[in-house]
Each structure stands twice: as C-alpha cells, then as structure tokens.
Write a protein that holds these residues in place. Structure first.
Motif, PDB file in Angstrom:
ATOM      1  N   ALA A   1       1.122   9.823   5.011  1.00  0.00           N
ATOM      2  CA  ALA A   1       2.011   9.472   6.119  1.00  0.00           C
ATOM      3  C   ALA A   1       1.266   8.722   7.220  1.00  0.00           C
ATOM      4  N   GLN A   2      -0.054   8.850   7.254  1.00  0.00           N
ATOM      5  CA  GLN A   2      -0.856   8.175   8.283  1.00  0.00           C
ATOM      6  C   GLN A   2      -1.578   6.952   7.729  1.00  0.00           C
ATOM      7  N   MET A   3      -1.186   6.519   6.529  1.00  0.00           N
ATOM      8  CA  MET A   3      -1.832   5.364   5.913  1.00  0.00           C
ATOM      9  C   MET A   3      -0.797   4.301   5.592  1.00  0.00           C
ATOM     10  N   GLY A   4      -1.217   3.066   5.723  1.00  0.00           N
ATOM     11  CA  GLY A   4      -0.371   1.950   5.326  1.00  0.00           C
ATOM     12  C   GLY A   4      -0.999   1.278   4.124  1.00  0.00           C
ATOM     13  N   ILE A   5      -0.264   1.250   3.020  1.00  0.00           N
ATOM     14  CA  ILE A   5      -0.834   0.771   1.763  1.00  0.00           C
ATOM     15  C   ILE A   5       0.053  -0.331   1.204  1.00  0.00           C
ATOM     16  N   MET A   6      -0.544  -1.491   0.980  1.00  0.00           N
ATOM     17  CA  MET A   6       0.192  -2.576   0.337  1.00  0.00           C
ATOM     18  C   MET A   6      -0.536  -2.957  -0.934  1.00  0.00           C
ATOM     19  N   MET A   7       0.127  -2.710  -2.058  1.00  0.00           N
ATOM     20  CA  MET A   7      -0.479  -2.961  -3.357  1.00  0.00           C
ATOM     21  C   MET A   7      -0.249  -4.409  -3.789  1.00  0.00           C
ATOM     22  N   GLN A   8      -0.837  -4.753  -4.928  1.00  0.00           N
ATOM     23  CA  GLN A   8      -0.694  -6.112  -5.452  1.00  0.00           C
ATOM     24  C   GLN A   8       0.743  -6.423  -5.834  1.00  0.00           C
ATOM     25  N   ASP A   9       1.465  -5.415  -6.354  1.00  0.00           N
ATOM     26  CA  ASP A   9       2.844  -5.608  -6.772  1.00  0.00           C
ATOM     27  C   ASP A   9       3.763  -5.407  -5.573  1.00  0.00           C
ATOM     28  N   SER A  10       4.330  -6.497  -5.075  1.00  0.00           N
ATOM     29  CA  SER A  10       5.221  -6.418  -3.915  1.00  0.00           C
ATOM     30  C   SER A  10       6.612  -6.030  -4.387  1.00  0.00           C
ATOM     31  N   PHE A  11       6.827  -4.744  -4.594  1.00  0.00           N
ATOM     32  CA  PHE A  11       8.090  -4.285  -5.170  1.00  0.00           C
ATOM     33  C   PHE A  11       9.187  -4.273  -4.110  1.00  0.00           C
ATOM     34  N   ILE A  12      10.304  -4.885  -4.456  1.00  0.00           N
ATOM     35  CA  ILE A  12      11.465  -4.922  -3.572  1.00  0.00           C
ATOM     36  C   ILE A  12      12.598  -4.148  -4.229  1.00  0.00           C
ATOM     37  N   PHE A  13      13.212  -3.225  -3.475  1.00  0.00           N
ATOM     38  CA  PHE A  13      14.319  -2.426  -3.988  1.00  0.00           C
ATOM     39  C   PHE A  13      15.642  -3.139  -3.727  1.00  0.00           C
ATOM     40  N   SER A  14      16.647  -2.823  -4.524  1.00  0.00           N
ATOM     41  CA  SER A  14      17.975  -3.375  -4.262  1.00  0.00           C
ATOM     42  C   SER A  14      18.502  -2.781  -2.960  1.00  0.00           C
ATOM     43  N   GLY A  15      19.147  -3.599  -2.156  1.00  0.00           N
ATOM     44  CA  GLY A  15      19.627  -3.182  -0.835  1.00  0.00           C
ATOM     45  C   GLY A  15      19.413  -4.309   0.154  1.00  0.00           C
TER      46      GLY A  15
ATOM     47  N   LEU B   1       5.146  -1.303   9.576  1.00  0.00           N
ATOM     48  CA  LEU B   1       6.144  -0.580  10.365  1.00  0.00           C
ATOM     49  C   LEU B   1       5.750   0.884  10.575  1.00  0.00           C
ATOM     50  N   CYS B   2       5.006   1.434   9.621  1.00  0.00           N
ATOM     51  CA  CYS B   2       4.629   2.861   9.689  1.00  0.00           C
ATOM     52  C   CYS B   2       3.539   3.124  10.725  1.00  0.00           C
ATOM     53  N   ASP B   3       3.002   2.071  11.336  1.00  0.00           N
ATOM     54  CA  ASP B   3       1.934   2.201  12.342  1.00  0.00           C
ATOM     55  C   ASP B   3       0.793   3.058  11.799  1.00  0.00           C
ATOM     56  N   PRO B   4       0.161   2.633  10.701  1.00  0.00           N
ATOM     57  CA  PRO B   4      -0.833   3.481  10.041  1.00  0.00           C
ATOM     58  C   PRO B   4      -2.168   3.516  10.763  1.00  0.00           C
TER      59      PRO B   4
END
Length: 591
Positions: free
Chosen positions: A426-440, A504-507
């Motif tokens: 919850a205190q970490m911001g992680i962006m992986m290689q796969d930029s997964f986008i959910f429907s919505g 956005l999570c302010d990690p």
C-alpha cells in the motif's frame, strides 16, 4: 496443479476418495434446511405415488369383478389426487433446488477466485491461464448440480427403494423376492463399469483443459498470429486438440451409455421372471391377476430409482474429476503470505537493504547469488544490464511478489517477511512492463489502486505524467470507456495511464520497470520533468534500457552474473570504463 502447457495433460496428484465428497459437504451445510425441505416434499409425493399400484390391485381384484362402480370411481379419484399432490410437491422442490444449486455455485466460485487472488506470481508464471479459467467457470458449473440435486436424489431414491420394497412385501412376499434377485447382477455390472467411466471422464477433463488453454492463448495473441500469417498452422493445432476432445468424449459417452441399457436389460429379465413365476411356477390359483399386475408395477417402480441412481452415479463419475481439479486449485499453497507474527508496516521512510539475498525461480537456474546493497531514503537507483540478468527480479523481491531463497530484504531495517503484504504494498508504487488496462473508464483505471481518489487527484496525476492532453481530446475525456487490455489505446497511451495510476497512490517507494519503453522521445522529455518532481523525496528504482533516461539517478547498478557487477553514478561508471561504459557507448553510437 503441476506446471505444463496446452500440449500436456494435467496429472492428478492423488486418487479420488470419499474425503473429497466429505469436504464438499461444507458447501452444502449452509443450505441444509432447504435441502431437507426438498427431501421431505419429494418423499411425501413419492410415498403417495407408490400407493397407486395397490389402488389398481384393489380395482382389478375387487371393484371390476364385483362391478362396484362407486368403489371404482373412488379409486380413480384417489389416483387423480395422488397425481396432483405429486406435481405440486415436485414443483416446489424444483424451485428450492434451483436456489440451492446457484448458491453453491456462488460459494465455490467465490472461494476459488479469492484464493487465486492470493496466489503468487510464480503460480501464473508456470501454467496456461486457460487451464485456470476453465476451473473457475466450467468445472464449478458441472459439480454444482452433483452437490445439490445429486446428493438429494441419492437420499430420495434410497427412500423410494425402501418404500417400494415395503409395498412389494405387503402385496406378496414371494413375488417381491423374485424382483430382488436382480440386485446382485446389477451390483456386479456397476462395479465393472465404475473405474472405466472415471478414467474416461478424467481424459475428457484433460483434453478440454488443453483446448481451453490453447484457445485463450490464441485469443490474446491474435494480432501476432496474423502478423506472422500463422492462421493455417494454428488451425491445424486447434483441430488436433478438438479431435482429441471429440475422441475422449465419445469414449466416455460410450461407457456412460452402457449404464441405462444395462439396468434396463436386467429390469426386463426381472419383469419376465415375475410373469414366469406368477403364472407358471407358483400357479395361477396362488397368484391373482391383480397381484401380478401390482408386483409388475412395483418392479417397474423398483428399477426406476435404480436407473436414477445409475444416472446419478454416472453424473458423479463425470464430475468427480472436476471436483478434484477444483480442490487441487484451492489447495495450491499461497507461498507468499503474511507470517503468523506479521505486523503492520510502519510509515516507510525509504531505506532499502538487500542482506546476502539469493533467489531462483526454480531449481535449474539461480538468478541472484548473495546480493547485498543499501539504498538510502530519497535516492533514485537505476538498474541496468543484459536481459534476464535479474533487474526485474530485484524490484519484485522488494515488493515481495516472491520469497527469497536465502538472506533478507529490509525496508527501514524491517524484514519485509515479517510485515503484512497489504501494509507493505500500500506504500509502494509499482509500474511493470505490461501496462495492463481494465475495461471501464479511463478515470476508473487511474483510481484502480486508490478507490477514494477525487476527480481532482485523478486529473492531477494525469497532468504530471503528460496523459492529460490526449485524455481530454477523447470523446468523454476521463469518462471515456476503454475496452479490455486497452485495445483502443496506443501502447504509449496505455503506459501513461498506468503511470498515472501508479503515481496517484503517492507511494513512499516508486518502482518503474521499463515505464517509458513505449513512449516517444518528445513525450518522454515532458514526462521526465513531472517525474523529477515526483521522485523528489522518494526512494525509487528505475529499470530502463534507454540509458539516456537514467543519467541523473543517484546510483546506477549494473546487474549481471547473479549480482551487482558495477555500481556508482553515471560519471563514476563512465570513468571506470567497465561494463556500463561499454553498454552506454554502444547504445549512443546507434543514435
């Protein structure tokens, strides 16, 4: 669930035994009141129905010979009343069981999904996703009827048999014994077919799982298939898997279809024996026509629940393999989980320490060997090196997506194995290689990790990562609907949205794994300005093959040969003229 591909059948790790059904009973206990009511209603309806042959016997032996029309009409009225009662009770019972069945489906699927959410990355790395999906959807649907209607019908048909036997003995003991002579023959037949059926339906389960795995893989990779013109080759593979499904299904159905004819054949011989014994051996003077007709009717009733039990048994055999697969998934160990003594992670300041860490994904190759380093709060660290050297592994271990084989990973001198996973991530911001986008909507995707985020916070994150301009150009801005995996977005746009979601999570600790790999150079320059503001005061780990983007990092670590081959600032490593120098100059010469 052993790791495999769509080409390999899954192997059950243990044979089926009664404990699986006993375990499944935990899903039934919650709805036992409804099931008991259904049993009572069906039992009463069945008991009324089994009075019918006795009424017919009375009509043939008394009302018809005596020409007693009043008694005959009374008996007909009684038969109609019995039929109406049976229909009413059966309808109510069916409605109850629909609710019970759907509730059992919900409970099993809920447990499966929640367990899948907790399983570590390693589980999904090792097996086709299609084989996981088929367990949650198809297999649960298949076993739900077995766990609801199947179990109730076993009880009901057992009571039906008991009632029928009692009524038969009430009519005539000798003729009842003639009917029961067929039971040992049936027992031998069912024992013979049991194992063949189970093996056949396990084969069907395997082949369907393989087909589903290949289908899922090809739907996800449809673009690659067309790029390399692989349609014909893939169609051949799919047809081969489909033929295996058809072959195993036909084999299993052949065994299943033997159950009903086998029972029916035994039933015919028994009914023939009734007339033989009743009219010839015992003699007509000893057995009345009404008695023979009544026993014949009861014999027909007697074999009906036996045939129903055979069908239920058939259904059990068909679904036992699915039940085993479901419990096998639920039993998959959650290797990355909170320790019994785990505490909540205090507010992270940002010091990260690897203390003699060794890690391997499997026994064949060790990725990291006795790695030690310390990153101070607020420092930015770049990880560079050849593909497969362990850069992503390091950041995955910081996030505790995997457990280390040896050594410790500490944050602020706290071993992360001793804190709860939720309080850590919850205190970490992680962006992986796969930029997964959910429907919505785009806004929903950005607020995915912080559900209480305001619209102002969402837009601020979008502006920092330079996603705001292209989002506002869309038809509904931040409320624009995007499809699964963001198919309507470019790869660069997906990465920027993922970037906004992470920031956005302010990690307290920021991990960027190839975060700018799909962003054009112009956008990357604008993004770098926003990133510099975001990185300030945060500990950050950046993996980037484009070395020009990490020159300003406080420390650069060159990962190779299972450890840190070189470490220092950009200037220090360039002066050293080692591996980083060679990599940087080689990359620069290409531009």
């Amino acid at each position: 669930m052993a790791k495999n591909t769509y080409k390999q059948d899954e192997i059950l790790e243990e044979p089926f035994d009664i404990r699986h059904l006993l375990r499944a009973s935990s899903y039934i206990k919650k709805y036992r009141r409804g099931m008991i009511l259904a049993i009572v209603l069906s039992g009463i309806g069945g008991a009324f129905g089994y009075v019918a042959p006795m009424i017919i016997q009375r009509a043939l032996d008394i009302a018809v010979p005596d020409k007693n029309m009043r008694l005959l009409f009374s008996l007909v009225a009684a038969l109609i009343a019995i039929y109406v009662v049976s229909v009413i009770f059966t309808t109510i019972r069916s409605r109850i069981m629909v609710d019970v069945s759907q509730n059992i489906i919900y409970d099993i699927r809920k447990d499966l999904f929640e367990h899948l959410q907790e399983l570590p990355f390693q589980y999904y790395d090792d097996r086709p996703h299609g084989k996981i999906l088929i367990r949650v959807v198809n297999y649960v649907n298949s076993v739900s009827d077995m766990l609801s209607n199947g179990l109730i019908n076993i009880v009901l048909e057992a009571f039906n048999l008991l009632f029928i036997i009692i009524f038969m003995f009430m009519v005539d003991v000798q003729m009842a014994l003639v009917v029961l002579c067929g039971v040992p023959v049936l027992a031998v037949f069912m024992f013979w077919i049991k194992n063949k059926q189970r093996k056949a339906w396990q084969a069907v389960s395997n082949k369907n799982s393989n087909l589903n795995a290949y289908l899922q893989e090809n739907i996800v990779g449809a673009r690659i298939t067309q790029i390399f013109a692989r349609e014909d080759e893939n169609a051949k593979i799919f047809n081969g898997l489909s033929k295996e499904c058809r072959r195993t299904w036909n084999t299993a159905v052949r065994y299943s279809n033997l159950v009903w004819p086998g029972i029916d054949t035994i039933s015919v011989f028994v009914r023939a024996a009734i007339f033989l014994f009743g009219l010839v051996i015992f003699g007509q003077e000893n057995k009345s026509l009404g008695t023979i007709v009544a026993i014949s009717s009861y014999a027909s009733y007697f074999w009906q629940p036996i045939m129903n039990l055979g069908n239920i048994f058939n259904n059990f055999i068909n679904n036992i393999a699915y039940l085993e697969r479901i419990f096998e998934t639920i039993d998959e160990p959650v290797t990355v989980k909170d320790a019994e003594h785990a505490i909540k992670m205090p507010k992270i300041r940002g010091k990260v320490t690897f203390d003699h860490v060794t890690f391997a994904y499997d026994e064949t190759k060790t990725i990291l060997k006795d790695v030690s380093f310390t990153v101070n709060p607020g420092e930015s660290v770049a990880l560079v090196g050849p593909t497969g050297a362990g850069k992503s592994t390091i950041v995955n271990l910081i996030s505790r997506f995997y457990n280390v084989n040896d050594g410790k990973v500490l944050i602020d001198d706290q071993d992360i194995a001793d804190v709860t996973i939720h309080s850590l991530r919850a205190q970490m911001g992680i962006m992986m290689q796969d930029s997964f986008i959910f429907s919505g909507t785009i806004a929903d995707n950005i607020r995915y990790g912080k559900l209480d985020a305001t619209q102002e916070e969402i837009e601020k994150a979008g502006k920092i990562v330079c996603a705001d301009p292209f989002i506002r150009e869309m038809s509904k801005g931040y409320e624009t609907q995007v499809r699964e995996r963001g198919s309507m977005l470019s790869q660069g746009q997906k990465q920027l949205i993922s970037f906004a979601r992470t920031l956005l999570c302010d990690p307290a600790i920021l991990i960027l794994d190839e975060a700018t790999s799909s962003i054009d150079v112009q956008t990357e320059k604008a993004l770098q300005t926003g990133l510099n503001r975001m990185l300030k005061g945060r500990t950050s780990f950046i993996i980037a093959h484009r070395l020009s983007t990490i020159r300003g990092c406080d420390k650069i670590m060159y990962i190779d040969d299972g450890g840190i081959a070189e470490a220092g600032t950009h200037e220090e490593l360039m002066k050293k003229k080692g591996r980083y120098y060679k990599l940087y100059t080689a990359q620069k010469s290409l531009h």
